[in-house]
Structure formats: structure tokens, C-alpha cells
Design an enzyme around this catalytic site. Structure first.
Site, PDB file in Angstrom:
ATOM      1  N   PHE A  13       0.835  -1.220   0.000  1.00 15.46           N
ATOM      2  CA  PHE A  13       0.000   0.000   0.000  1.00 15.46           C
ATOM      3  C   PHE A  13       0.867   1.267   0.000  1.00 15.46           C
ATOM      4  CE2 PHE A  13      -2.328   2.752   3.293  1.00 15.46           C
ATOM      5  CZ  PHE A  13      -2.976   3.517   2.336  1.00 15.46           C
ATOM      6  N   GLU A  86       5.110  -7.223   7.725  1.00 14.86           N
ATOM      7  CA  GLU A  86       3.745  -7.678   8.002  1.00 14.86           C
ATOM      8  C   GLU A  86       3.112  -6.513   8.752  1.00 14.86           C
ATOM      9  OE1 GLU A  86       2.093 -10.301   7.064  1.00 14.86           O
ATOM     10  OE2 GLU A  86       3.777 -11.246   6.048  1.00 14.86           O
ATOM     11  N   THR A 132       5.982   2.969  12.771  1.00 12.80           N
ATOM     12  CA  THR A 132       4.594   3.304  13.079  1.00 12.80           C
ATOM     13  C   THR A 132       4.472   3.991  14.434  1.00 12.80           C
ATOM     14  OG1 THR A 132       2.482   2.255  13.673  1.00 12.80           O
ATOM     15  CG2 THR A 132       4.424   0.905  13.920  1.00 12.80           C
ATOM     16  N   ASP A 133       3.387   4.748  14.600  1.00  6.14           N
ATOM     17  CA  ASP A 133       3.135   5.363  15.911  1.00  6.14           C
ATOM     18  C   ASP A 133       2.773   4.318  16.970  1.00  6.14           C
ATOM     19  OD1 ASP A 133       0.592   4.696  14.975  1.00  6.14           O
ATOM     20  OD2 ASP A 133      -0.286   6.687  15.259  1.00  6.14           O
ATOM     21  N   GLU A 134       2.434   3.094  16.519  1.00 10.09           N
ATOM     22  CA  GLU A 134       1.956   2.092  17.473  1.00 10.09           C
ATOM     23  C   GLU A 134       3.043   1.637  18.443  1.00 10.09           C
ATOM     24  OE1 GLU A 134      -0.759  -0.768  15.794  1.00 10.09           O
ATOM     25  OE2 GLU A 134      -1.203   0.526  14.105  1.00 10.09           O
ATOM     26  N   TYR A 157       2.241  -6.990  16.606  1.00  7.19           N
ATOM     27  CA  TYR A 157       2.685  -6.147  15.483  1.00  7.19           C
ATOM     28  C   TYR A 157       3.567  -5.008  15.983  1.00  7.19           C
ATOM     29  CZ  TYR A 157       2.461  -2.267  12.140  1.00  7.19           C
ATOM     30  OH  TYR A 157       2.796  -1.211  11.327  1.00  7.19           O
ATOM     31  N   LYS A 161       7.597  -4.137  15.384  1.00  6.75           N
ATOM     32  CA  LYS A 161       8.074  -2.878  14.787  1.00  6.75           C
ATOM     33  C   LYS A 161       9.009  -2.156  15.769  1.00  6.75           C
ATOM     34  CE  LYS A 161       7.143  -1.197  11.340  1.00  6.75           C
ATOM     35  NZ  LYS A 161       7.712  -1.330   9.960  1.00  6.75           N
ATOM     36  N   LYS A 196      -7.813  -3.675   6.325  1.00  6.42           N
ATOM     37  CA  LYS A 196      -7.744  -2.520   7.217  1.00  6.42           C
ATOM     38  C   LYS A 196      -9.100  -1.809   7.204  1.00  6.42           C
ATOM     39  CE  LYS A 196      -3.251  -3.204   7.798  1.00  6.42           C
ATOM     40  NZ  LYS A 196      -2.215  -2.784   6.883  1.00  6.42           N
ATOM     41  N   PRO A 212     -18.199  -4.725  10.681  1.00  4.27           N
ATOM     42  CA  PRO A 212     -17.823  -5.201  12.019  1.00  4.27           C
ATOM     43  C   PRO A 212     -17.052  -4.147  12.826  1.00  4.27           C
ATOM     44  CG  PRO A 212     -16.375  -6.148  10.350  1.00  4.27           C
ATOM     45  CD  PRO A 212     -17.346  -5.297   9.614  1.00  4.27           C
ATOM     46  N   HIS A 291      -6.882  -4.172  22.479  1.00  5.14           N
ATOM     47  CA  HIS A 291      -7.118  -3.067  21.528  1.00  5.14           C
ATOM     48  C   HIS A 291      -6.627  -1.723  22.081  1.00  5.14           C
ATOM     49  CE1 HIS A 291     -10.365  -1.444  18.525  1.00  5.14           C
ATOM     50  NE2 HIS A 291      -9.161  -0.927  18.305  1.00  5.14           N
TER      51      HIS A 291
HETATM   52  P1  NAD Z   1       1.346  -3.562   3.347  1.00  6.42           P
HETATM   53  O1  NAD Z   1       1.020  -4.761   4.172  1.00  6.42           O
HETATM   54  O2  NAD Z   1       0.319  -3.003   2.438  1.00  6.42           O
HETATM   55  O3  NAD Z   1       2.625  -3.886   2.420  1.00  6.42           O
HETATM   56  C1  NAD Z   1       3.732  -4.571   2.887  1.00  6.42           C
HETATM   57  C2  NAD Z   1       4.576  -4.987   1.673  1.00  6.42           C
HETATM   58  O4  NAD Z   1       5.735  -5.692   2.150  1.00  6.42           O
HETATM   59  C3  NAD Z   1       3.851  -5.934   0.714  1.00  6.42           C
HETATM   60  O5  NAD Z   1       4.064  -5.520  -0.625  1.00  6.42           O
HETATM   61  C4  NAD Z   1       4.519  -7.281   0.971  1.00  6.42           C
HETATM   62  O6  NAD Z   1       4.530  -8.127  -0.167  1.00  6.42           O
HETATM   63  C5  NAD Z   1       5.915  -6.850   1.376  1.00  6.42           C
HETATM   64  N1  NAD Z   1       6.589  -7.864   2.208  1.00  6.42           N
HETATM   65  C6  NAD Z   1       6.102  -8.504   3.294  1.00  6.42           C
HETATM   66  N2  NAD Z   1       6.995  -9.379   3.773  1.00  6.42           N
HETATM   67  C7  NAD Z   1       8.109  -9.262   2.986  1.00  6.42           C
HETATM   68  C8  NAD Z   1       9.388  -9.907   2.974  1.00  6.42           C
HETATM   69  N3  NAD Z   1       9.686 -10.829   3.894  1.00  6.42           N
HETATM   70  N4  NAD Z   1      10.287  -9.539   2.038  1.00  6.42           N
HETATM   71  C9  NAD Z   1       9.974  -8.608   1.094  1.00  6.42           C
HETATM   72  N5  NAD Z   1       8.765  -7.994   1.042  1.00  6.42           N
HETATM   73  C10 NAD Z   1       7.848  -8.319   1.976  1.00  6.42           C
HETATM   74  O7  NAD Z   1       1.879  -2.503   4.380  1.00  6.42           O
HETATM   75  P2  NAD Z   1       1.728  -0.906   4.397  1.00  6.42           P
HETATM   76  O8  NAD Z   1       0.463  -0.558   5.057  1.00  6.42           O
HETATM   77  O9  NAD Z   1       2.020  -0.391   3.051  1.00  6.42           O
HETATM   78  O10 NAD Z   1       2.916  -0.532   5.388  1.00  6.42           O
HETATM   79  C11 NAD Z   1       4.235  -0.323   4.906  1.00  6.42           C
HETATM   80  C12 NAD Z   1       5.149   0.030   6.063  1.00  6.42           C
HETATM   81  O11 NAD Z   1       4.675   1.196   6.703  1.00  6.42           O
HETATM   82  C13 NAD Z   1       5.224  -1.053   7.138  1.00  6.42           C
HETATM   83  O12 NAD Z   1       6.548  -1.126   7.588  1.00  6.42           O
HETATM   84  C14 NAD Z   1       4.298  -0.557   8.227  1.00  6.42           C
HETATM   85  O13 NAD Z   1       4.704  -1.018   9.484  1.00  6.42           O
HETATM   86  C15 NAD Z   1       4.478   0.941   8.091  1.00  6.42           C
HETATM   87  N6  NAD Z   1       3.325   1.770   8.508  1.00  6.42           N
HETATM   88  C16 NAD Z   1       2.082   1.502   8.043  1.00  6.42           C
HETATM   89  C17 NAD Z   1       1.021   2.328   8.415  1.00  6.42           C
HETATM   90  C18 NAD Z   1      -0.382   2.104   7.879  1.00  6.42           C
HETATM   91  O14 NAD Z   1      -1.311   2.778   8.311  1.00  6.42           O
HETATM   92  N7  NAD Z   1      -0.594   1.204   6.931  1.00  6.42           N
HETATM   93  C19 NAD Z   1       1.230   3.392   9.282  1.00  6.42           C
HETATM   94  C20 NAD Z   1       2.542   3.639   9.756  1.00  6.42           C
HETATM   95  C21 NAD Z   1       3.570   2.811   9.345  1.00  6.42           C
HETATM   96  P1  TYD Z   2      -6.811  -0.953  11.404  1.00  7.93           P
HETATM   97  O1  TYD Z   2      -7.179  -0.364  10.088  1.00  7.93           O
HETATM   98  O2  TYD Z   2      -6.641  -2.423  11.509  1.00  7.93           O
HETATM   99  O3  TYD Z   2      -5.496  -0.183  11.904  1.00  7.93           O
HETATM  100  P2  TYD Z   2      -4.748  -0.241  13.358  1.00  7.93           P
HETATM  101  O4  TYD Z   2      -5.312  -1.321  14.178  1.00  7.93           O
HETATM  102  O5  TYD Z   2      -3.340  -0.496  12.965  1.00  7.93           O
HETATM  103  O6  TYD Z   2      -4.966   1.119  13.945  1.00  7.93           O
HETATM  104  O7  TYD Z   2      -7.923  -0.521  12.447  1.00  7.93           O
HETATM  105  C1  TYD Z   2      -8.224   0.830  12.687  1.00  7.93           C
HETATM  106  C2  TYD Z   2      -9.215   0.871  13.829  1.00  7.93           C
HETATM  107  O8  TYD Z   2     -10.446   0.263  13.412  1.00  7.93           O
HETATM  108  C3  TYD Z   2      -8.748   0.091  15.045  1.00  7.93           C
HETATM  109  O9  TYD Z   2      -9.166   0.779  16.242  1.00  7.93           O
HETATM  110  C4  TYD Z   2      -9.483  -1.236  14.935  1.00  7.93           C
HETATM  111  C5  TYD Z   2     -10.790  -0.841  14.248  1.00  7.93           C
HETATM  112  N1  TYD Z   2     -11.392  -1.886  13.377  1.00  7.93           N
HETATM  113  C6  TYD Z   2     -12.724  -2.250  13.530  1.00  7.93           C
HETATM  114  O10 TYD Z   2     -13.445  -1.709  14.383  1.00  7.93           O
HETATM  115  N2  TYD Z   2     -13.238  -3.213  12.709  1.00  7.93           N
HETATM  116  C7  TYD Z   2     -12.490  -3.837  11.746  1.00  7.93           C
HETATM  117  O11 TYD Z   2     -13.016  -4.737  11.040  1.00  7.93           O
HETATM  118  C8  TYD Z   2     -11.122  -3.442  11.598  1.00  7.93           C
HETATM  119  C9  TYD Z   2     -10.246  -4.095  10.562  1.00  7.93           C
HETATM  120  C10 TYD Z   2     -10.602  -2.458  12.428  1.00  7.93           C
END
Ligand code: NAD
Ligand code: TYD
Length: 351
Positions: A13, A86, A132-134, A157, A161, A196, A212, A291
Site C-alpha cells: 500500500f 507484516e 509506526t506510531d503504534e 505487530y 516494529k 484494514k 464489524p 485493543h
Molecule cells: P502492506 O502490508 O500493504 O505492504 C507490505 C509490503 O511488504 C507488501 O508488498 C509485501 O509483499 C511486502 N513484504 C512482506 N513481507 C516481505 C518480505 N519478507 N520480504 C519482502 N517484502 C515483503 O503494508 P503498508 O500498510 O504499506 O505498510 C508499509 C510500512 O509502513 C510497514 O513497515 C508498516 O509497518 C508501516 N506503517 C504503516 C502504516 C499504515 O497505516 N498502513 C502506518 C505507519 C507505518
Molecule cells: P486498522 O485499520 O486495523 O489499523 P490499526 O489497528 O493499525 O490502527 O484498524 C483501525 C481501527 O479500526 C482500530 O481501532 C481497529 C478498528 N477496526 C474495527 O473496528 N473493525 C475492523 O473490522 C477493523 C479491521 C478495524
């Protein structure tokens, strides 16, 4: 080529938006997208730029250390933007091992490859770790996460991280590996896998399936449009100081249930359904284990020191996001076929 930059997780993503930005904005850089193509990786995300001469794709697993070393040599990598991970909290609850493997061991393997390839000449090199902020844990109703907030991860997770962040800092301290880390809040926008919250709910509303909501829907997240995150990564990659951490966020906090109501309203408008139709799909379900209640980022450091700021208001971002999912039905259908059904039934089979 002026630089050779390895972007890991570029088929995912956020990674796909970062790859697109770098490939188009910097034709003088070679951009190597390294991705294992797990369920979350999709090369369709990059169809529009895949033929550009400064772009290359390599299918590889970051945990494969020998392969990483070879790739650093073959492509003369001088910069890394590491996003491969992941990334879904719910999956980390059912399968924590794969999170430790990819997020911790995979990051370590990349760090070691960078250190070995760059030893003796760290000048002009950079290992950019996307986090991530998490990692900061969970807030009550008041306060913010700052760069100085102690780590307190609460899910498998975020623990994985946090561990990877510690390894990056340890390589900076021990081996003088030049690095930056950014910790960003929740992203939303085109190409997000529908596990997500926002894309899952858009897809379910479209298909008249229950929405959900975990617990009472009172958890709070800070949401940032993904293109603004990619712009922030560009800003920090080029202007960030070695060894520094920057928080990235949208100053855009939403209680889940309020955000869900916005998504429902926008979907009703776009689908031409009577107001209130989608909200009827809301189904309160058992809360996620452990959560986190609230995340809120203070992003003043990157704003004040590097001049970045979010460009999009939330209403506009949601509207663009919904449009993208409605216009890209084939993408949704392809990513939700096969294994997705098994995942969905395991997670939400009860409703
Ligand atoms: P995503 O799950 O959409 O994409 C992850 C990508 O990594 C995928 O293309 C997958 O094929 C690849 N991947 C997984 N395991 C791999 C491996 N062993 N070797 C090579 N490639 C591999 O994730 P995202 O939401 O795009 O997040 C990207 C990064 O940003 C992550 O490090 C995540 O922790 C961080 N991040 C995400 C968010 C969010 O809201 N999505 C927020 C803050 C930080
Ligand atoms: P998510 O998109 O999984 O991001 P994160 O847990 O990393 O913040 O979830 C965002 C918020 O939405 C989180 O508080 C969990 C909630 N949530 C639901 O209530 N229902 C769902 O089906 C999912 C996937 C998330």
C-alpha cells in the site's frame, strides 16, 4: 544514475505510493523495488510506472541475507527506504511468528547487508526505516506521542516494529550506519488491502455486508492520506538528519464510530442510496484483544524543521479514496479472491 535506491515493500500500500513518487520525481535516481509479493503485495499497484527506465522490480524476501548482500552489490545500492513488513494488527494476534520473522529478522538482515556493503565508506549512504506510531503504545483521552515518548508496544505487530526500530538505532550507534526513522499514524487511500478498516468497510458497504465495529467503536486513530505520507518520506529522505526520528501525522483524530459514519455518508452519496442506508450495516462485534485505545501524533518536529505538512483535508481524502475503490472494482475483486475469503471467514465468519 545519481543514486541507486532500494525501496522494500514497494508493491504494498504505502510502498507503491513511495515508489511512484520517487520514480516520477527523480528520473536521475535508479529505483529498485524489492518485494516478496505476499498477499499484501500487488504489482498491479504500479502498472502506470513499471515501464519507466529508472524503475526495476526484484522479487525477493528481505529475510534472505545472502540475497540481500548480492542485491546491494548488483545494484550498488546507496540508499534504502525500508517499508517491507507484516502490517496488520489482527493478523499479528493469530500469527505472531511471521511478524517476528519479517519485521525483526528481515530488518536485521537488511541492516547487516547495508553495513557489510557500505563498510569503509558510509559517506552519502542512508538507511531509512519506516515505522509506526503504534510503538509508543496507547494513550488515554489526553496527550500526544512525541519523538521522545518511551516505547510501550502493546500488540505483537507493534512489538515487532519496536524491535526493528531498536535494531536500526543499534546499528547507527554500533556500526555508525547512517539512518533515519519515521513513525507515522494510520494511513488511508488508494491501494490499501481491504483488511484494514477503511477499505474493508468501503468494500462491505458496496456489497451490503455487515460492518464489524470492534467493541463500542470508541477507539481513536489519527488518519493521514497515503500520498501525504509518501511526500513526508521524500522530505525526510532528502532533508532528515542522520540518527534522528521524525513523527508523521495528520493532526486528524477520529473516534472509529464517527469515522465510520463519515464513510457511510460518503458511500450513500456516491452510490446514490438514501441517506442512512449504509449505517444500518453497522454491527458491533467482540473487541480486538488488547485493543489500543488511542493514538495521536505530535508532528511539529517534521513540520518545523523540515517544512512538511499534510496537503489534504480529511473529507477530500475520503472522497478521493471512495472514488478510487468504486472505480477500481477489478483490483478489489482480484485481491479479495482466493485466500482473502478464508481470512474473512476466520475473522468475521460469525456476522
Ligand atoms: P502492506 O502490508 O500493504 O505492504 C507490505 C509490503 O511488504 C507488501 O508488498 C509485501 O509483499 C511486502 N513484504 C512482506 N513481507 C516481505 C518480505 N519478507 N520480504 C519482502 N517484502 C515483503 O503494508 P503498508 O500498510 O504499506 O505498510 C508499509 C510500512 O509502513 C510497514 O513497515 C508498516 O509497518 C508501516 N506503517 C504503516 C502504516 C499504515 O497505516 N498502513 C502506518 C505507519 C507505518
Ligand atoms: P486498522 O485499520 O486495523 O489499523 P490499526 O489497528 O493499525 O490502527 O484498524 C483501525 C481501527 O479500526 C482500530 O481501532 C481497529 C478498528 N477496526 C474495527 O473496528 N473493525 C475492523 O473490522 C477493523 C479491521 C478495524
Amino acid at each position: 544514475m545519481e543514486r541507486s535506491i532500494l525501496i522494500t515493500g514497494g508493491a504494498g500500500f504505502i510502498g507503491s505510493h513511495v515508489v511512484r513518487l520517487f520514480v516520477t520525481k527523480y528520473p536521475q535516481y535508479r529505483i529498485v523495488n524489492l518485494d516478496k509479493l505476499t498477499y499484501a503485495g500487488n504489482l498491479e499497484n504500479l502498472k502506470d510506472i513499471e515501464t519507466l527506465p529508472n524503475y526495476e522490480f526484484v522479487k525477493a524476501d528481505i529475510c534472505d541475507y545472502a540475497r540481500m548482500l548480492q542485491i546491494f552489490t548488483d545494484y550498488r545500492v546507496d540508499g534504502v527506504i525500508h517499508l517491507a513488513a507484516e502490517s496488520h494488527v489482527d493478523r499479528s494476534i493469530t500469527d505472531p511468528f511471521s511478524f517476528a520473522q519479517t519485521n525483526v529478522m528481515g530488518t536485521l538482515s537488511l541492516l547487516q547487508a547495508a553495513k557489510e556493503s557500505w563498510k569503509g565508506n558510509m559517506e552519502g549512504k542512508l538507511f531509512y526505516h519506516v515505522s509506526t506510531d503504534e510503538v509508543y503504545g496507547s494513550l488515554e483521552n489526553e496527550g500526544f506521542f512525541y519523538e521522545s515518548t518511551p516505547y510501550d508496544p502493546q500488540s505483537p505487530y507493534s512489538a515487532s516494529k519496536a524491535s526493528s526500530d531498536h535494531f536500526v538505532r543499534a546499528y547507527g550507534n554500533t556500526f555508525k550506519l547512517p539512518f533515519v526513522i519515521t513513525n507515522c499514524s494510520n494511513n488511508y487511500g488508494p491501494n490499501q488491502f481491504p483488511e484494514k478498516l477503511i477499505p474493508l468497510f468501503i468494500n462491505n458497504i458496496k456489497n451490503n455486508k455487515p460492518l464489524p465495529v470492534y467493541g463500542k467503536g470508541e477507539n481513536v486513530r489519527d488518519w493521514l492520506y497515503v500520498v501525504d505520507h509518501a511526500r513526508a518520506i521524500d522530505t525526510v529522505f532528502h532533508g532528515g538528519k542522520n540518527g534522528e526520528t521524525y513523527n508523521i501525522g495528520g493532526f486528524n483524530e477520529w473516534k472509529n464510530i464517527d469515522l465510520i459514519r463519515v464513510v457511510c455518508r460518503v458511500m450513500d452519496e456516491k452510490l446514490g442510496r438514501p441517506a442512512g442506508t449504509s449505517e444500518q450495516l453497522i454491527a458491533y462485534v467482540t473487541d480486538r484483544a488488547g485493543h489500543d485505545l488511542r493514538y495521536a501524533i505530535d508532528a511539529h518536529k517534521i513540520m518545523n524543521e523540515l517544512g512538511w505538512q499534510p496537503s489534504l483535508q480529511f473529507e477530500e481524502g475520503i472522497s478521493k479514496t471512495v472514488d478510487w475503490y468504486l472505480e477500481n472494482q477489478q483490483w478489489l475483486e482480484r485481491v479479495t479472491s482466493g485466500d482473502y475469503q478464508k481470512y474473512y471467514n476466520k475473522m468475521y465468519g460469525g456476522i
